[in-house]
Design a protein around this motif. Structure first.
Motif, PDB file in Angstrom:
ATOM      1  N   GLU A  21      -9.918  -3.067 -14.140  1.00  0.00           N
ATOM      2  CA  GLU A  21      -9.309  -4.082 -13.440  1.00  0.00           C
ATOM      3  C   GLU A  21      -7.884  -3.555 -13.099  1.00  0.00           C
ATOM      4  O   GLU A  21      -7.361  -3.751 -12.185  1.00  0.00           O
ATOM      5  CB  GLU A  21      -8.852  -5.444 -14.151  1.00  0.00           C
ATOM      6  N   HIS A  22      -7.211  -2.859 -14.164  1.00  0.00           N
ATOM      7  CA  HIS A  22      -5.950  -2.059 -13.708  1.00  0.00           C
ATOM      8  C   HIS A  22      -6.345  -1.146 -12.465  1.00  0.00           C
ATOM      9  O   HIS A  22      -5.420  -0.978 -11.810  1.00  0.00           O
ATOM     10  CB  HIS A  22      -5.564  -1.372 -15.054  1.00  0.00           C
ATOM     11  N   TYR A  23      -7.341  -0.492 -12.635  1.00  0.00           N
ATOM     12  CA  TYR A  23      -7.731   0.674 -11.542  1.00  0.00           C
ATOM     13  C   TYR A  23      -7.899  -0.050 -10.319  1.00  0.00           C
ATOM     14  O   TYR A  23      -6.908   0.282  -9.299  1.00  0.00           O
ATOM     15  CB  TYR A  23      -9.163   1.460 -11.828  1.00  0.00           C
ATOM     16  N   GLY A  28      -5.525  -1.269  -4.763  1.00  0.00           N
ATOM     17  CA  GLY A  28      -4.952  -2.191  -3.970  1.00  0.00           C
ATOM     18  C   GLY A  28      -3.714  -2.324  -3.643  1.00  0.00           C
ATOM     19  O   GLY A  28      -3.260  -2.264  -2.165  1.00  0.00           O
ATOM     20  N   CYS A  29      -2.829  -1.943  -4.345  1.00  0.00           N
ATOM     21  CA  CYS A  29      -1.326  -1.695  -4.156  1.00  0.00           C
ATOM     22  C   CYS A  29      -1.420  -0.563  -3.042  1.00  0.00           C
ATOM     23  O   CYS A  29      -0.519  -0.594  -2.216  1.00  0.00           O
ATOM     24  CB  CYS A  29      -0.678  -1.365  -5.389  1.00  0.00           C
ATOM     25  N   THR A  35       3.472  -5.440  -1.370  1.00  0.00           N
ATOM     26  CA  THR A  35       3.961  -6.619  -1.051  1.00  0.00           C
ATOM     27  C   THR A  35       2.803  -7.557  -0.536  1.00  0.00           C
ATOM     28  O   THR A  35       2.535  -8.747  -0.785  1.00  0.00           O
ATOM     29  CB  THR A  35       4.846  -6.597   0.237  1.00  0.00           C
ATOM     30  N   ARG A  36       1.796  -6.760   0.256  1.00  0.00           N
ATOM     31  CA  ARG A  36       0.399  -7.389   0.780  1.00  0.00           C
ATOM     32  C   ARG A  36      -0.365  -7.793  -0.170  1.00  0.00           C
ATOM     33  O   ARG A  36      -1.098  -8.858  -0.348  1.00  0.00           O
ATOM     34  CB  ARG A  36      -0.132  -6.386   1.808  1.00  0.00           C
ATOM     35  N   PHE A  37      -0.465  -6.800  -1.533  1.00  0.00           N
ATOM     36  CA  PHE A  37      -1.247  -7.170  -2.509  1.00  0.00           C
ATOM     37  C   PHE A  37      -0.898  -8.233  -3.350  1.00  0.00           C
ATOM     38  O   PHE A  37      -1.695  -9.098  -3.835  1.00  0.00           O
ATOM     39  CB  PHE A  37      -1.545  -5.769  -3.332  1.00  0.00           C
ATOM     40  N   LEU A  38       0.448  -8.486  -3.521  1.00  0.00           N
ATOM     41  CA  LEU A  38       0.973  -9.471  -4.280  1.00  0.00           C
ATOM     42  C   LEU A  38       0.726 -10.828  -3.521  1.00  0.00           C
ATOM     43  O   LEU A  38       0.195 -11.825  -4.249  1.00  0.00           O
ATOM     44  CB  LEU A  38       2.507  -9.092  -4.438  1.00  0.00           C
ATOM     45  N   ALA A  39       0.823 -11.090  -2.247  1.00  0.00           N
ATOM     46  CA  ALA A  39       0.520 -11.952  -1.459  1.00  0.00           C
ATOM     47  C   ALA A  39      -0.880 -12.485  -1.597  1.00  0.00           C
ATOM     48  O   ALA A  39      -1.339 -13.510  -1.736  1.00  0.00           O
ATOM     49  CB  ALA A  39       0.816 -11.729   0.022  1.00  0.00           C
ATOM     50  N   ALA A  40      -1.756 -11.409  -1.650  1.00  0.00           N
ATOM     51  CA  ALA A  40      -3.211 -11.668  -1.615  1.00  0.00           C
ATOM     52  C   ALA A  40      -3.324 -12.319  -3.119  1.00  0.00           C
ATOM     53  O   ALA A  40      -4.266 -13.113  -3.317  1.00  0.00           O
ATOM     54  CB  ALA A  40      -4.074 -10.566  -1.448  1.00  0.00           C
TER      55      ALA A  40
END
Length: 100
Positions: A21-23, A28-29, A35-40
């Motif tokens: 999951e960390h991978y 994703g980041c 910013t986009r990954f956090l929004a997702a």
């Protein structure tokens, strides 16, 4: 000794399980930006946990920050583990009568 090995094995397994999951978090980041990954992440939390926008934002930000902290290697939990005293061993039922 056996219990110590068992704890170490369980802890190692949890690290191994979390690695995948960390991978994917890291990828994703890197692929879409933080910013986009956090929004997702926030959108997913809103949908799956049925949380309002504000609560999902707080939950996503906390999770995002923790993932980034783990990457930093600051060893927060190592130093915490070393500072917290171990609980006193509990007396077995046979010893309770002797100690009373």
């Amino acid at each position: 000794m056996k219990e110590k090995l068992s704890r170490a094995a369980r802890a190692s397994k949890s690290v191994y399980n979390a690695g995948g999951e960390h991978y994917h978090f890291n990828m994703g980041c890197m692929e879409v930006g933080d910013t986009r990954f956090l929004a997702a992440m926030q959108e997913e939390i809103m949908e799956k946990q049925k949380l309002p926008f504000e609560d999902a934002a707080v939950a996503a930000a906390a999770e995002f920050k923790m993932m980034k902290r783990l990457e930093s290697g600051e060893e927060r939990f190592k130093s915490l583990r070393e500072r917290v005293p171990a609980p006193a061993p509990m007396a077995t039922p046979a010893l309770r009568g002797v100690l009373a």
